[in-house]
Scaffold this motif. Sequence first.
Motif, short mmCIF file in Angstrom:
data_model
loop_
_atom_site.label_atom_id
_atom_site.label_comp_id
_atom_site.label_asym_id
_atom_site.label_seq_id
_atom_site.Cartn_x
_atom_site.Cartn_y
_atom_site.Cartn_z
N PHE A 53 0.83 -1.20 0.00
CA PHE A 53 0.00 0.00 0.00
C PHE A 53 0.87 1.26 0.00
CE2 PHE A 53 -1.98 3.36 2.58
CZ PHE A 53 -3.12 3.62 1.84
N ALA A 54 1.89 1.28 0.86
CA ALA A 54 2.77 2.44 0.95
C ALA A 54 3.54 2.66 -0.35
CB ALA A 54 3.75 2.26 2.12
N ILE A 55 3.97 1.58 -0.99
CA ILE A 55 4.67 1.69 -2.27
C ILE A 55 3.76 2.35 -3.31
CG2 ILE A 55 5.59 0.38 -4.22
CD1 ILE A 55 6.68 -1.63 -2.16
N GLY A 56 2.48 1.94 -3.33
CA GLY A 56 1.52 2.54 -4.25
C GLY A 56 1.35 4.03 -4.02
N VAL A 57 1.22 4.41 -2.75
CA VAL A 57 1.04 5.83 -2.41
C VAL A 57 2.26 6.64 -2.81
CG1 VAL A 57 0.80 7.46 -0.50
CG2 VAL A 57 -0.58 5.39 -0.53
N VAL A 58 3.44 6.19 -2.36
CA VAL A 58 4.67 6.95 -2.60
C VAL A 58 4.99 7.02 -4.09
CG1 VAL A 58 7.16 6.99 -2.20
CG2 VAL A 58 5.61 6.44 -0.31
N ALA A 59 4.85 5.91 -4.80
CA ALA A 59 5.21 5.89 -6.22
C ALA A 59 4.29 6.80 -7.02
CB ALA A 59 5.14 4.46 -6.75
N TYR A 60 2.99 6.66 -6.85
CA TYR A 60 2.05 7.46 -7.65
C TYR A 60 2.17 8.94 -7.30
CZ TYR A 60 -2.21 8.65 -10.18
OH TYR A 60 -3.10 9.20 -11.07
N THR A 61 2.31 9.24 -6.00
CA THR A 61 2.42 10.64 -5.59
C THR A 61 3.70 11.27 -6.11
OG1 THR A 61 1.17 10.19 -3.56
CG2 THR A 61 2.49 12.19 -3.60
N SER A 62 4.81 10.56 -5.99
CA SER A 62 6.09 11.11 -6.42
C SER A 62 6.10 11.40 -7.92
CB SER A 62 7.23 10.14 -6.08
OG SER A 62 7.29 9.90 -4.70
N ILE A 63 5.63 10.43 -8.70
CA ILE A 63 5.63 10.61 -10.15
C ILE A 63 4.67 11.72 -10.57
CG2 ILE A 63 5.14 9.50 -12.36
CD1 ILE A 63 6.03 6.86 -11.10
N THR A 64 3.47 11.72 -9.99
CA THR A 64 2.47 12.72 -10.36
C THR A 64 2.92 14.12 -9.98
OG1 THR A 64 0.70 11.10 -10.06
CG2 THR A 64 0.06 13.41 -10.14
N MET A 65 3.47 14.28 -8.78
CA MET A 65 3.93 15.60 -8.35
C MET A 65 5.10 16.08 -9.21
SD MET A 65 1.89 16.55 -5.98
CE MET A 65 2.72 17.90 -5.18
N SER A 66 5.96 15.17 -9.60
CA SER A 66 7.07 15.53 -10.48
C SER A 66 6.56 15.99 -11.84
CB SER A 66 8.02 14.34 -10.66
OG SER A 66 8.59 13.96 -9.43
N LEU A 67 5.59 15.25 -12.38
CA LEU A 67 5.03 15.62 -13.68
C LEU A 67 4.27 16.95 -13.60
CD1 LEU A 67 3.84 12.10 -14.86
CD2 LEU A 67 5.75 13.44 -15.78
N LYS A 68 3.60 17.17 -12.48
CA LYS A 68 2.91 18.45 -12.30
C LYS A 68 3.93 19.59 -12.29
CE LYS A 68 -1.41 17.45 -9.88
NZ LYS A 68 -2.23 17.77 -8.70
#
Length: 241
Positions: free
Chosen positions: A221-236
């Motif tokens: 669960f934590a991997i899903g949160v951290v991975a999606y958030t990190s990539i999305t925030m970087s792309l933003k």
Amino acid sequence: MSLDAFIMGLAFIIIHLAANQVLPSNRMKRLRWFSFSGGLAVSYVFVYVLPSLHKEQVIVKKYTDYLTMESELYFIGLIGVLIFYGIQKFVRKVDRKGDPKKHTTLFFMQIIFFAIYNMLVAYITVSSDVAGIQAVFYGLAIGLHFIAIAHDLWREYGVMYNQIGRYVLVLGIIAGWITGMLVQLSPLLQSIVFAFISGAMILNVLKYELPPDGEAHFPTFAIGVVAYTSITMSLKFFFQW
């Protein structure tokens, strides 16, 4: 309709038709799958839905002088939570096992309810005209969200879902596609639809998509949160979504 929106809609249809075939049969692998998809869904709510809701509130304020509280769309989202929670509570409270006729009636009630939900999500997808990398990450989160919903309905209704339910949900997506192509709402009405479906989505993610404590695999669960958030925030940051 953009090509990206068309591909997302097609992916959503395939998901509903084949969701239970792609899920792992092994219990532990399945728990990790839902823990990971739950992490992505929670991240999606906090890094995409809520900021987008705020952005819509700012946009709507430019079109009317009647909105003065700067929270009207959040109220619409709250109505979405109230309506969707009320329907789910009613369906789950009634004893579906004791009366076959009542079981069938509640099945159709819940399937139609989620078909409308699918229609609104598909409409927002098409009318928002997301494209490129943004479409990929939007589609990934929504797709996993749809898989969780499909699996939940399949567990409750089994054969009826496979024979009828999944096709009704697909019709909801197609209806949203057609509506998005043929109907152009005003910015105010479109923001209201977005706020309403955002409230419903937040409820579905936090209440029904997060695995219970006994079935959750927290590291995944934590991997899903951290991975999606990190990539999305970087792309933003780089692409100014």
